[in-house]
Design a protein around this motif. Structure first.
Motif, PDB file in Angstrom:
ATOM      1  N   ALA A  63      49.784  17.795  54.164  1.00 46.15           N
ATOM      2  CA  ALA A  63      49.872  17.451  55.584  1.00 46.15           C
ATOM      3  C   ALA A  63      50.260  18.655  56.444  1.00 46.15           C
ATOM      4  O   ALA A  63      49.702  18.850  57.522  1.00 46.15           O
ATOM      5  N   LYS A  64      51.204  19.458  55.972  1.00 50.63           N
ATOM      6  CA  LYS A  64      51.713  20.579  56.767  1.00 50.63           C
ATOM      7  C   LYS A  64      50.873  21.844  56.653  1.00 50.63           C
ATOM      8  O   LYS A  64      50.759  22.605  57.606  1.00 50.63           O
ATOM      9  N   HIS A  65      50.320  22.080  55.460  1.00 55.33           N
ATOM     10  CA  HIS A  65      49.683  23.368  55.207  1.00 55.33           C
ATOM     11  C   HIS A  65      48.207  23.279  54.830  1.00 55.33           C
ATOM     12  O   HIS A  65      47.518  24.295  54.826  1.00 55.33           O
ATOM     13  N   GLY A  66      47.741  22.099  54.425  1.00 57.74           N
ATOM     14  CA  GLY A  66      46.341  21.925  54.061  1.00 57.74           C
ATOM     15  C   GLY A  66      46.059  22.191  52.595  1.00 57.74           C
ATOM     16  O   GLY A  66      46.912  22.697  51.855  1.00 57.74           O
ATOM     17  N   GLU A  67      44.832  21.846  52.186  1.00 49.76           N
ATOM     18  CA  GLU A  67      44.461  21.969  50.780  1.00 49.76           C
ATOM     19  C   GLU A  67      44.358  23.418  50.325  1.00 49.76           C
ATOM     20  O   GLU A  67      44.723  23.745  49.195  1.00 49.76           O
ATOM     21  N   THR A  68      43.886  24.324  51.187  1.00 51.79           N
ATOM     22  CA  THR A  68      43.743  25.728  50.788  1.00 51.79           C
ATOM     23  C   THR A  68      45.081  26.314  50.371  1.00 51.79           C
ATOM     24  O   THR A  68      45.196  26.957  49.323  1.00 51.79           O
ATOM     25  N   TYR A  69      46.113  26.083  51.157  1.00 56.53           N
ATOM     26  CA  TYR A  69      47.452  26.564  50.823  1.00 56.53           C
ATOM     27  C   TYR A  69      47.923  25.931  49.515  1.00 56.53           C
ATOM     28  O   TYR A  69      48.467  26.615  48.648  1.00 56.53           O
ATOM     29  N   PHE A  70      47.712  24.619  49.395  1.00 57.02           N
ATOM     30  CA  PHE A  70      48.125  23.931  48.174  1.00 57.02           C
ATOM     31  C   PHE A  70      47.459  24.557  46.957  1.00 57.02           C
ATOM     32  O   PHE A  70      48.108  24.785  45.930  1.00 57.02           O
ATOM     33  N   ARG A  71      46.151  24.836  47.029  1.00 52.85           N
ATOM     34  CA  ARG A  71      45.429  25.393  45.874  1.00 52.85           C
ATOM     35  C   ARG A  71      45.932  26.790  45.525  1.00 52.85           C
ATOM     36  O   ARG A  71      45.970  27.164  44.347  1.00 52.85           O
ATOM     37  N   GLN A  72      46.320  27.585  46.519  1.00 57.30           N
ATOM     38  CA  GLN A  72      46.896  28.905  46.235  1.00 57.30           C
ATOM     39  C   GLN A  72      48.223  28.756  45.487  1.00 57.30           C
ATOM     40  O   GLN A  72      48.475  29.452  44.505  1.00 57.30           O
ATOM     41  N   LEU A  73      49.041  27.852  45.975  1.00 55.95           N
ATOM     42  CA  LEU A  73      50.328  27.572  45.334  1.00 55.95           C
ATOM     43  C   LEU A  73      50.107  27.036  43.919  1.00 55.95           C
ATOM     44  O   LEU A  73      50.801  27.424  42.974  1.00 55.95           O
ATOM     45  N   GLU A  74      49.115  26.177  43.777  1.00 56.22           N
ATOM     46  CA  GLU A  74      48.782  25.607  42.470  1.00 56.22           C
ATOM     47  C   GLU A  74      48.384  26.706  41.489  1.00 56.22           C
ATOM     48  O   GLU A  74      48.834  26.714  40.335  1.00 56.22           O
ATOM     49  N   HIS A  75      47.544  27.646  41.929  1.00 55.48           N
ATOM     50  CA  HIS A  75      47.091  28.723  41.039  1.00 55.48           C
ATOM     51  C   HIS A  75      48.270  29.592  40.586  1.00 55.48           C
ATOM     52  O   HIS A  75      48.391  29.912  39.392  1.00 55.48           O
ATOM     53  N   GLN A  76      49.129  29.966  41.520  1.00 52.17           N
ATOM     54  CA  GLN A  76      50.290  30.786  41.167  1.00 52.17           C
ATOM     55  C   GLN A  76      51.186  30.057  40.165  1.00 52.17           C
ATOM     56  O   GLN A  76      51.677  30.651  39.210  1.00 52.17           O
ATOM     57  N   THR A  77      51.360  28.761  40.393  1.00 51.46           N
ATOM     58  CA  THR A  77      52.214  27.958  39.517  1.00 51.46           C
ATOM     59  C   THR A  77      51.565  27.787  38.146  1.00 51.46           C
ATOM     60  O   THR A  77      52.254  27.838  37.114  1.00 51.46           O
ATOM     61  N   LEU A  78      50.254  27.612  38.104  1.00 57.35           N
ATOM     62  CA  LEU A  78      49.526  27.496  36.837  1.00 57.35           C
ATOM     63  C   LEU A  78      49.671  28.771  36.017  1.00 57.35           C
ATOM     64  O   LEU A  78      49.969  28.715  34.816  1.00 57.35           O
ATOM     65  N   GLU A  79      49.468  29.909  36.650  1.00 57.93           N
ATOM     66  CA  GLU A  79      49.615  31.195  35.944  1.00 57.93           C
ATOM     67  C   GLU A  79      50.991  31.315  35.300  1.00 57.93           C
ATOM     68  O   GLU A  79      51.114  31.699  34.135  1.00 57.93           O
ATOM     69  N   GLN A  80      52.003  30.960  36.055  1.00 56.28           N
ATOM     70  CA  GLN A  80      53.366  31.051  35.550  1.00 56.28           C
ATOM     71  C   GLN A  80      53.604  30.037  34.426  1.00 56.28           C
ATOM     72  O   GLN A  80      54.192  30.373  33.399  1.00 56.28           O
ATOM     73  N   ALA A  81      53.146  28.820  34.611  1.00 53.95           N
ATOM     74  CA  ALA A  81      53.378  27.759  33.620  1.00 53.95           C
ATOM     75  C   ALA A  81      52.720  28.067  32.283  1.00 53.95           C
ATOM     76  O   ALA A  81      53.248  27.687  31.232  1.00 53.95           O
ATOM     77  N   MET A  82      51.595  28.751  32.314  1.00 50.21           N
ATOM     78  CA  MET A  82      50.878  29.048  31.073  1.00 50.21           C
ATOM     79  C   MET A  82      51.591  30.072  30.207  1.00 50.21           C
ATOM     80  O   MET A  82      51.210  30.270  29.057  1.00 50.21           O
ATOM     81  N   THR A  83      52.635  30.684  30.723  1.00 47.26           N
ATOM     82  CA  THR A  83      53.357  31.699  29.961  1.00 47.26           C
ATOM     83  C   THR A  83      54.533  31.135  29.174  1.00 47.26           C
ATOM     84  O   THR A  83      55.179  31.866  28.437  1.00 47.26           O
ATOM     85  N   VAL A  84      54.819  29.839  29.351  1.00 48.26           N
ATOM     86  CA  VAL A  84      55.962  29.246  28.652  1.00 48.26           C
ATOM     87  C   VAL A  84      55.479  28.267  27.582  1.00 48.26           C
ATOM     88  O   VAL A  84      54.405  27.693  27.707  1.00 48.26           O
ATOM     89  N   PRO A  85      56.270  28.064  26.518  1.00 48.98           N
ATOM     90  CA  PRO A  85      55.866  27.139  25.462  1.00 48.98           C
ATOM     91  C   PRO A  85      55.834  25.696  25.954  1.00 48.98           C
ATOM     92  O   PRO A  85      56.550  25.333  26.882  1.00 48.98           O
ATOM     93  N   GLY A  86      55.009  24.885  25.309  1.00 53.25           N
ATOM     94  CA  GLY A  86      55.007  23.459  25.587  1.00 53.25           C
ATOM     95  C   GLY A  86      53.631  22.897  25.870  1.00 53.25           C
ATOM     96  O   GLY A  86      52.603  23.492  25.556  1.00 53.25           O
ATOM     97  N   ILE A  87      53.648  21.721  26.492  1.00 45.11           N
ATOM     98  CA  ILE A  87      52.438  21.000  26.887  1.00 45.11           C
ATOM     99  C   ILE A  87      52.409  20.977  28.408  1.00 45.11           C
ATOM    100  O   ILE A  87      53.426  20.673  29.045  1.00 45.11           O
ATOM    101  N   LEU A  88      51.266  21.264  28.988  1.00 44.40           N
ATOM    102  CA  LEU A  88      51.122  21.271  30.441  1.00 44.40           C
ATOM    103  C   LEU A  88      50.114  20.215  30.869  1.00 44.40           C
ATOM    104  O   LEU A  88      48.980  20.206  30.391  1.00 44.40           O
ATOM    105  N   SER A  89      50.534  19.333  31.762  1.00 42.88           N
ATOM    106  CA  SER A  89      49.631  18.375  32.397  1.00 42.88           C
ATOM    107  C   SER A  89      49.286  18.927  33.773  1.00 42.88           C
ATOM    108  O   SER A  89      50.193  19.198  34.573  1.00 42.88           O
ATOM    109  N   THR A  90      48.005  19.112  34.039  1.00 49.07           N
ATOM    110  CA  THR A  90      47.587  19.689  35.327  1.00 49.07           C
ATOM    111  C   THR A  90      47.305  18.590  36.341  1.00 49.07           C
ATOM    112  O   THR A  90      47.235  17.410  35.996  1.00 49.07           O
ATOM    113  N   GLY A  91      47.098  19.013  37.574  1.00 51.41           N
ATOM    114  CA  GLY A  91      46.642  18.099  38.602  1.00 51.41           C
ATOM    115  C   GLY A  91      45.148  17.858  38.424  1.00 51.41           C
ATOM    116  O   GLY A  91      44.446  18.660  37.786  1.00 51.41           O
ATOM    117  N   GLY A  92      44.652  16.773  38.993  1.00 54.16           N
ATOM    118  CA  GLY A  92      43.237  16.428  38.834  1.00 54.16           C
ATOM    119  C   GLY A  92      42.273  17.478  39.351  1.00 54.16           C
ATOM    120  O   GLY A  92      41.189  17.663  38.814  1.00 54.16           O
TER     121      GLY A  92
END
Length: 173
Positions: free
Chosen positions: A48-77
């Motif tokens: 609502a505040k920033h739009g989908e483009t901002y969300f997707r940038q944040l999502e990509h940065q978070t995905l990159e970081q999450a892939m570096t730690v052990p475990g199971i990752l559930s992504t967004g659709g």
């Protein structure tokens, strides 16, 4: 990261991810939860505040970081539908598992869920068209596809564990 779960909203990524992590005695991370923590606000507010483009940038940065730690990752659709995310998922050695579900299953699971921005914005036909469009992208990114419609989360986890152990033996072979 031991496995990454992808699929349309309502396919069971979070439920299966938590159970799989428990069975493998590892951590589970939900990418949406990590994004919420990082942004300090709910996903609906980010959209609502920033739009989908901002969300997707944040999502990509978070995905990159999450892939570096052990475990199971559930992504967004929508995670694997963004080119940079798809490239990251496909180039990773981490197994990517698509939890696939038919249209009726998805609609039943997401109906009346106010926490899903796209459910609130799109009518049923547009939502299902989006699902069909994303299916190609999920298939391209996936190392394993599991149709979830007639399976319990426990049965899905059993299939994933069997596949992971077989894949591990082949890699070590």
């Amino acid at each position: 990261m031991q496995a990454i779960l992808i699929g349309f909203m309502g396919s069971g990524k979070t439920t299966v991810g938590r159970l799989l992590a428990q069975k493998l005695a590892t951590e589970h991370a939900d990418l949406d939860d990590l994004i919420i923590q990082r942004a300090g606000q709910p996903i609906t507010s980010i959209f609502a505040k920033h739009g989908e483009t901002y969300f997707r940038q944040l999502e990509h940065q978070t995905l990159e970081q999450a892939m570096t730690v052990p475990g199971i990752l559930s992504t967004g659709g929508g995670t694997p539908t963004i080119a940079v995310n798809a490239k990251l998922l496909m180039s990773s050695s981490v197994p990517v598992i698509w939890l696939a579900a038919n249209d009726q299953t998805i609609l039943r699971r997401v109906q009346h869920d106010a926490s899903r921005p796209l459910v609130n914005e799109l009518d049923e036909n547009v939502l299902l068209a989006l699902k069909q469009q994303r299916n190609r992208q999920y298939a391209a990114a996936a190392d394993l596809i599991i149709p979830t419609d007639r399976l319990t989360p426990v049965e899905i986890v059993r299939q994933i564990k069997t596949w992971l152990s077989t894949a591990q033996r082949v890699l070590q072979g």
